[in-house]
Design a protein around this motif. Structure first.
Motif, PDB file in Angstrom:
ATOM      1  N   ASP A   1      45.243  40.247  42.842  1.00 33.79           N
ATOM      2  CA  ASP A   1      44.974  40.443  44.191  1.00 33.79           C
ATOM      3  C   ASP A   1      43.831  39.930  44.635  1.00 33.79           C
ATOM      4  N   THR A   2      42.300  39.821  43.764  1.00 34.33           N
ATOM      5  CA  THR A   2      40.860  39.316  44.357  1.00 34.33           C
ATOM      6  C   THR A   2      40.028  39.668  42.755  1.00 34.33           C
ATOM      7  N   VAL A   3      39.209  38.687  42.635  1.00 31.86           N
ATOM      8  CA  VAL A   3      38.757  39.220  42.168  1.00 31.86           C
ATOM      9  C   VAL A   3      37.061  39.843  41.757  1.00 31.86           C
ATOM     10  N   SER A   4      36.857  40.774  40.375  1.00 31.91           N
ATOM     11  CA  SER A   4      36.174  41.673  40.345  1.00 31.91           C
ATOM     12  C   SER A   4      36.038  41.350  39.126  1.00 31.91           C
ATOM     13  N   GLU A   5      34.702  42.223  38.422  1.00 33.07           N
ATOM     14  CA  GLU A   5      34.090  42.218  37.069  1.00 33.07           C
ATOM     15  C   GLU A   5      35.008  43.525  36.910  1.00 33.07           C
TER      16      GLU A   5
END
Length: 545
Positions: free
Chosen positions: A71-75
């Motif tokens: 749903d979103t960008v993350s490391e």
């Protein structure tokens, strides 16, 4: 003579140590900017949504920068909601982070159901198709169901059912036969045989529900062309009521009060509003037959604006509740309307005064000086002399009081009209996707009950059917980025693949070296070393001298 006999080195060491101590005390920061030539990073965007399945873990390297998305960008993968895929928004996020000189490898099935913006053609994006765990051809999935969550028993409900057929129908077969079934926990409510094609299919269905209360309704699709295939199903929580309340709402002129009250009434799931507004001066209206209405609200209305006054008189005889907000009209303009509640006689005069609500002085408007703000009459009649209640929630009131004066006031009047003292504001919706914000802040699947407004409500939290249905890679979208596609199982050395994409390209990279004199341990070591050498050299000079 002193400096001729002794070396300057000890004093230089002492001065350097003192300088470092001063910089430490004042918490100094020094930034050194420099440029270097390096190969650009290759950013890797890994899809962790449910539709993709398992993707092997990759590690950062001198040229690879790994990021994950759902749903979103993350490391990191924790914190991502795999029920939603925001592919296109994620690519744009990494594009802004990477810069135009970098390359982006995207490991995904290229299905998207959550991006705010559509796909774009980026030449520096390199798609890698992830092989799905499920590669069944002609597999049918229930993709989505659109239907009201609040329905009226024994009235037809229009339902839209979306199915997704993966793979491709063979050349000899142009379509697939399937059976759609609608059932509750005990019984099959209806069935239908349908014809489906590859991709997304939209089907219309009208259903009548006879139950009252809350039920979990299940939709199921079965592939009749392949009896061995497992059926696909999804469920929806539905609230059904024996009847809707119907209210006739008439206002004599446009106003903020009318707009706010109409918006408030629109939030009540059990109420159907038939509203009428007189917009021009001199406009009149004929009151419709109110026989099937549960109540009437009249607002800021004058006698002359009603052409058939006998319709209201008949409603009073049938004891249909009428709520009349006089507004800013004079006694001479409203004598007939007020006479509805006093058998035709109304002789009081108006005056202006302040009135209180929740112990707060709020508004100065037309009101009877000798009586209270609200008059209640026999046979369900009520007259309200106040105005501008829409401002109440915007007033500066003490913190211990609720900021819901407007809604509480009109909720009480609605209870009076509908004779339902226990009726409360209903939830906006009953069905939630796992990970989506919900009234109970619950993050597990299931049906939950809780109390709100002294009434038990239920919500249903489930997997996202759209995400589960999309098990086939969207090659058409992937080709928007590169026409020559590659599959993940074709790549043996991922870092070698990244170097192939990068080629011999070099870029100038701005670097910053920051020295923090208070938090850097090297500064402490330098100060200690300078002082130690100062003492050693000083003693040596003394011995030598």
């Amino acid at each position: 003579m002193l400096f001729k006999k002794r070396s300057l080195l000890p004093f230089l060491l002492l001065g350097f140590a003192l300088l470092l101590m001063i910089l430490f005390i004042f918490n100094a920061h020094w930034d050194f900017h420099y440029r270097t030539i390096l190969p650009p990073y290759v950013f890797v965007l890994v899809d962790k949504s449910l539709s993709v399945g398992n993707v092997p873990d990759l590690k950062n390297s001198p040229i690879l920068r790994i990021n994950y998305f759902a749903d979103t960008v993350s490391e990191k993968t924790n914190g991502l909601n795999p029920e939603f895929t925001a592919l296109f928004d994620s690519i744009r996020t990494i594009k802004n982070k990477a810069g135009m000189d970098s390359k982006i490898i995207v490991l995904s099935d290229f299905n998207d159901n959550a991006s705010l913006s559509p796909s774009e053609k980026f030449p520096f994006v390199y798609p890698v198709i992830v092989q799905n765990e499920t590669n069944e051809r002609n597999r049918i999935s229930l993709y989505k169901v659109e239907m009201p969550e609040w329905i009226q028993a024994k009235e037809g409900v229009k339902i839209k059912i979306f199915t997704y057929v993966s793979g491709s129908v063979s050349a000899s077969v142009n379509s697939i036969k399937a059976k759609l079934t609608l059932k509750n926990e005990k019984n099959v409510l209806s069935e239908k045989i349908v014809t489906l094609k590859t991709g997304l299919n939209e089907l219309s269905w009208e259903q009548t529900f006879s139950f009252a209360g809350c039920q979990l309704i299940q939709f199921q699709v079965e592939n009749l062309s392949d009896p061995a295939a497992k059926p696909s199903s999804l469920s929806r929580l539905v609230q059904s009521v024996p009847e809707f309340y119907r209210i006739y709402f008439l206002a004599g002129k446009p106003s903020e009060e009318y707009a706010f009250v109409k918006r408030f009434l629109g939030k009540i799931k059990w109420v159907k509003i038939e509203s009428a507004l007189l917009k021009q001066k001199g406009e009149t209206i004929a009151i419709p037959n109110l026989q099937n209405d549960s109540g009437v609200i009249l607002m800021d209305l004058e006698d002359r604006q009603i052409r058939n006054f006998e319709a209201l008189q008949e409603a009073r005889k049938r004891k249909i509740p009428i709520f009349y907000q006089v507004g800013l009209n004079e006694i001479s303009q409203t004598r007939l309307l007020l006479g509805l509640f006093t058998n035709g006689n109304f002789m009081e005069n108006f005056s202006e005064r302040k009135f209180l609500y929740n112990n707060n002085e709020l508004i100065v408007k037309s009101i009877l000086d000798s009586e209270g703000l609200i008059w209640d009459f026999q046979d369900k009649g009520r007259v309200f002399w106040g105005w501008d209640t829409w401002k109440w929630d915007f007033m500066k009131i003490p913190e211990e009081l609720a900021y819901q004066n407007f809604e509480n006031f009109w909720q009480n009047n609605l209870h009076f009209i509908l004779e339902e003292s226990g009726m409360g504001m209903e939830l906006e919706k009953l069905n939630y996707v796992l990970g989506e914000e919900n009234p109970l802040h619950q993050n597990k699947k299931g049906i939950y009950s809780f109390l709100t407004n002294q009434k038990e409500e239920k919500i249903f939290i489930s997997d996202n059917p759209e995400e589960l249905a999309l098990k086939t890679p969207n090659l058409e979208i992937a080709r928007n980025y590169q026409t020559n596609l590659i599959f993940l199982d074709q790549i043996k050395d991922f870092e070698g693949y990244a170097k192939t994409i990068m080629g011999n390209q070099k870029v100038f990279v701005e670097k910053i070296l920051t020295i923090d004199f208070r938090s850097n341990i090297i500064i402490f070591l330098l100060i200690a070393a300078c002082l130690i050498f100062f003492w050693i050299l000083s003693d040596y000079e003394k011995i030598k001298g």
